[in-house]
Scaffold this motif. Structure first.
Motif, PDB file in Angstrom:
ATOM      1  N   UNK A 156      47.909  87.531  38.599  1.00  0.00           N
ATOM      2  CA  UNK A 156      46.122  87.013  39.468  1.00  0.00           C
ATOM      3  C   UNK A 156      45.616  86.332  38.092  1.00  0.00           C
ATOM      4  N   UNK A 157      45.649  85.030  38.889  1.00  0.00           N
ATOM      5  CA  UNK A 157      44.564  83.822  38.520  1.00  0.00           C
ATOM      6  C   UNK A 157      42.909  84.340  37.799  1.00  0.00           C
ATOM      7  N   UNK A 158      43.101  84.726  37.149  1.00  0.00           N
ATOM      8  CA  UNK A 158      41.604  85.265  37.025  1.00  0.00           C
ATOM      9  C   UNK A 158      40.169  83.918  36.577  1.00  0.00           C
ATOM     10  N   UNK A 159      40.153  83.311  35.733  1.00  0.00           N
ATOM     11  CA  UNK A 159      39.703  82.112  35.014  1.00  0.00           C
ATOM     12  C   UNK A 159      40.347  80.747  35.267  1.00  0.00           C
ATOM     13  N   UNK A 160      39.551  79.933  35.395  1.00  0.00           N
ATOM     14  CA  UNK A 160      39.841  77.978  35.270  1.00  0.00           C
ATOM     15  C   UNK A 160      40.618  78.757  33.577  1.00  0.00           C
ATOM     16  N   UNK A 161      41.016  77.678  33.431  1.00  0.00           N
ATOM     17  CA  UNK A 161      41.546  77.782  31.590  1.00  0.00           C
ATOM     18  C   UNK A 161      40.153  76.676  31.010  1.00  0.00           C
ATOM     19  N   UNK A 162      40.146  75.128  31.437  1.00  0.00           N
ATOM     20  CA  UNK A 162      38.773  74.911  31.311  1.00  0.00           C
ATOM     21  C   UNK A 162      38.632  74.535  29.746  1.00  0.00           C
ATOM     22  N   UNK A 163      39.142  74.789  28.670  1.00  0.00           N
ATOM     23  CA  UNK A 163      39.418  74.363  27.326  1.00  0.00           C
ATOM     24  C   UNK A 163      38.376  75.561  26.746  1.00  0.00           C
ATOM     25  N   UNK A 164      39.094  76.622  27.572  1.00  0.00           N
ATOM     26  CA  UNK A 164      38.813  78.788  26.836  1.00  0.00           C
ATOM     27  C   UNK A 164      38.424  78.008  25.291  1.00  0.00           C
ATOM     28  N   UNK A 165      37.785  78.500  24.326  1.00  0.00           N
ATOM     29  CA  UNK A 165      37.961  78.570  23.044  1.00  0.00           C
ATOM     30  C   UNK A 165      38.014  80.442  22.457  1.00  0.00           C
ATOM     31  N   UNK A 166      37.212  81.463  22.954  1.00  0.00           N
ATOM     32  CA  UNK A 166      37.395  82.898  23.155  1.00  0.00           C
ATOM     33  C   UNK A 166      37.066  83.358  24.402  1.00  0.00           C
TER      34      UNK A 166
END
Length: 784
Positions: A156-166
């Motif tokens: 299940x896709x929960x978040x768009x990646x978008x440069x997640x740092x933490x």
């Protein structure tokens, strides 16, 4: 678990550069004006300042990159300007939603993501570039309520990646993890079977950060055990036509079952809902609709479950007109009634011969021409109405070929029907003496008396009649023959006989035209006549034997013939069987007679001297079985037992009558010398009508039988008397009589006493002889 991802964040600390046509030069510490640049997020602490010295040519100053979040008001960013006089700023290419004031203050809410180079022009002649990086924090894509089936693979896709740092989250159920999958952060794995009977529920907190912000959401995560579907149908599914319906049906099961309708009407569908679904739609017709439902998931299938849906509809009727032909059975017609439940119909004033059933079926054969408007009433559980229908009854004669007919001159005919519903008849070719008439009931018939011309004995032809009706025309055609009548003649067989109790059938030929009417005169009730046009027969079952006389009379228009008849009825052939060939007088004997008529009354006689000794009745097979008592006084000897039945049947068998046990069949008479002075013999009747000697005979008469020289002596004499030759005595019962005489031996009266004794013996002997002769004649008759 803590995942910490870091990306380099550029912090530009107040870079003051001078760029000239010949290259990069350092700016002196003493300058006419200074530009102070704040940190990249607009914080007020840690400002870095530098001084720029004005030159004769414009210089371009590269300022820091400012990071802002799309859709959120940015913290005001101040470009600090110094110098005398303080320069002003003019900005170009500012992102939508943001603005730069003349004093160098950047404010607003960015509306779109992207990196923008904002051009700055200072009033002291310098130029600069401020980079604005607008973006979004991690976007949560999943559902706040996530249900996972134990044992099923999850991705299940929960978040768009978008440069997640933490990225941070609370403890996950066993078998699940968060992993990057392309441009998304996904919940992946296979959930282990939870310990509880139904499943496990976890509230999972998830936090994701990037350069533009932080997203933190709670997720209601449920781990379910697989469960087979279950459905609970309502007890009654009833609705009405044209009315939207929605019947909720609870459906359980993990994962959520898929419900399928099989055989449902097209206007009915399944709408899923929480914990079940609805049977929904708008009925377009009434009736009882039967279909099945199935609920299926990965754990199994429930069904098919039979469903009955009743859609009630009001009664409606389409008016119509029926056209019927008088005298003809109509094709059953169902009125066009609609409605559910099926309406019940009552009809009034239908044409005679026509009726309507409670279901609206019109049937019958109309008998009257006319236009009728019968009323009907139709109703069901929800509505009803009354109206009238129109029925036209007319005539449309068919083309018919009537059976050929034999007619006799001078004999009136019974009316011959040509057709019904006839308005008029046209005779194209008729029959001499007959006329076609139309009655008030609109039936056309032939009536009259056939005639022949003098000298003509027979005439034939074809008659044709045009039948004119209200709904059409027809033709009736008939072959005909007219003949002169002939006197009847009866021909009997040479021999007419039968047997009592047996079916009798005597064929008799009867001639004459027209066919004579035959009657029996003087016939017994059991004799009947069965006749046809040219012959007949006498039939019946004669109950008794004997001659039956009667007269057969045949009559027609030409005359009469009388034939006397005698039928000889013989007795049935019977036989008799006895249980023994002999019987004691006074005893019983078994009698079985066969060949009698069923139920025949019978008598059993014993000859020679006929005596009725028993009566009885034959059974259904004609057999008589009984026990007959032989009278005690029956003479000993040969006799004949005869069975005679009421039907005339007769059978006989020989039988010997024996003397009863202990009785001497050959009795003797012994003279006794001692006799009373006045002996007498008196015949006495016994029980069988015979006579036996008795009465005044003294058995003690004393007399010398053989006197001696001295005048004394004894003499014993026995005499056997069998006058009937059978050894019996004088008694009809077989008992002998013994007379003893005793003669005196002394005294002057001795002679008189002897004479009297001798006279008594003579009289007794005469009586015995007479009785013997009588017995002999009886036996002789019995032997005959």
């Amino acid at each position: 678990m803590n995942i910490r991802l870091r990306r380099a964040r550029t912090t530009i600390a107040a870079i003051v550069l001078g760029i000239s046509a010949v290259g990069l030069v350092a700016v002196p510490a003493t300058a006419a004006a200074s530009v102070h640049v704040a940190p990249d997020r607009g914080a007020t602490a840690g400002l870095v300042r530098g001084d720029a010295v004005a030159s004769s040519a414009p210089d371009t100053i590269a300022l820091a990159t400012v990071i802002v979040t799309v859709g959120e008001p940015m913290a005001p960013y101040q470009i600090e300007l110094s110098g005398t006089p303080t320069p002003t700023v003019t900005a170009e290419n500012v992102p939508d939603g943001l603005s730069v004031s003349s004093t160098g203050l950047v404010t607003g809410t960015p509306t779109s993501a992207g990196t923008t180079a904002v051009g700055l022009t200072f009033s002291n002649g310098h130029q600069g570039t401020l980079t604005i990086d607008a973006g979004e924090p991690p976007v949560f894509l999943g559902a706040r309520l996530v249900t996972v089936l134990a044992g099923d693979e999850v991705s299940l896709d929960m978040f768009s990646w978008q440069g997640i740092t933490e990225f941070e989250h609370t403890t996950l159920p066993a078998g699940l993890t968060f992993e990057r999958r392309g441009d998304f952060l996904a919940l992946q794995g296979t959930a282990a079977l939870p310990p509880g009977p139904y499943g496990e529920r976890v509230v999972l907190w998830v936090t994701a950060r990037n350069a533009y912000g932080t997203s933190s959401v709670p997720i209601d995560l449920r781990i379910d055990r697989p469960r087979v579907p279950a459905m609970t149908l309502p007890h009654s599914l009833v609705s009405r036509v044209d009315t939207p319906l929605a019947f909720f049906v609870p459906v359980s099961g993990v994962p959520t079952p898929t419900v399928t309708l099989v055989g449902a009407p097209p206007w009915l569908s399944w709408e899923s809902a929480y914990s079940g679904g609805r049977l929904a739609g708008t009925p377009t017709e009434g009736g009882l609709f039967e279909f099945t439902m199935e609920a299926t998931n990965s754990a199994g299938t429930t069904g098919p479950v039979a469903v009955s849906l009743e859609i009630q509809a009001p009664v409606s009727f389409e008016p119509e007109r029926l056209t019927l032909v008088v005298g003809k059975e109509m094709t059953p017609y169902q009125l066009k009634l609609t409605g559910y439940p099926a309406p019940t119909v009552i009809g009034f004033k239908f044409p005679e011969g026509v009726s309507i059933s409670s279901s609206g079926l019109v049937t019958g054969t109309p008998t009257t021409i006319g236009l009728f408007a019968p009323a009907i009433s139709a109703s069901n559980a929800i509505s009803g109405f009354g109206t009238a229908i129109e029925i036209l009854v007319g005539s449309d004669p068919d083309d018919v070929q009537l059976p050929a007919i034999q007619l006799w001159e001078g004999e009136p005919i019974d009316p011959i029907l040509l057709g019904a519903g006839i308005w008029n008849v046209r005779v194209d070719s008729g029959i001499p003496g007959l006329a076609a008439v139309v009655g008030r009931d609109r039936t056309a018939s032939l009536t009259g008396t056939p005639v022949l011309e003098p000298g003509v004995d027979i005439l034939s032809g074809t008659a044709t009649y045009a039948l004119i009706g209200s709904l059409g025309d027809g033709t009736a055609t008939m072959e005909w023959t007219i003949a002169r009548p002939t006197v009847p003649a009866i021909q009997l067989p040479d021999s007419l006989s039968g047997v009592a109790g047996m079916p009798l059938a005597v064929d008799v030929a009867v001639d004459g035209g027209p066919a004579p009417a035959v009657v029996l005169e003087g016939a017994p009730d059991w004799l009947l006549w069965e006749g046809s046009a040219t012959s007949g027969r006498l039939v019946g079952i004669p109950p008794t034997s004997g001659d039956v006389t009667l007269t057969i009379v045949a009559t027609n228009v030409a005359g009469e013939h009388r034939a006397p008849v005698t039928i000889s009825v013989a007795a049935p052939s019977a036989s008799v069987e006895l249980s023994a060939s002999s019987v004691e007088a006074g005893g019983t004997i078994g009698v079985k007679a066969e060949g009698l008529l069923p139920g025949d009354a019978a008598e059993v006689w014993l000859n020679s001297d006929p005596q009725l000794i028993a009566t009885g009745q034959a059974d259904a097979s004609g057999t008589l079985v009984l026990s007959a008592a032989v009278p005690a006084g029956t003479p000993v000897g040969d006799h004949t037992l005869v069975v005679m039945a009421a039907s005339g049947a007769r059978a006989e068998a020989p039988v010997t009558v024996r003397a009863p046990a202990g009785v001497d069949p050959d009795p003797t008479v012994t003279p006794d010398p001692t006799v009373t002075p006045d002996p007498t013999v008196t015949p006495e009747p016994d029980g069988d009508g015979d006579s036996t000697p008795g009465g005044a005979v003294d058995p003690d008469v004393t007399a010398p039988a053989n006197p001696g020289e001295d005048g004394s002596g004894d003499a014993d004499s026995e005499t056997d008397v069998a006058p009937d030759g059978s050894g019996t005595g004088a008694s009809a019962s077989g008992t002998g009589a013994s007379v003893e005489a005793e003669l005196p031996t002394t005294g002057p009266d001795g002679l008189n006493a002897f004479v009297l004794a001798a006279a008594a013996l003579i009289i007794a002997g005469a009586v015995l002889l007479t009785q013997g002769d009588l017995r002999s004649r009886q036996r002789s008759r019995a032997r005959r």
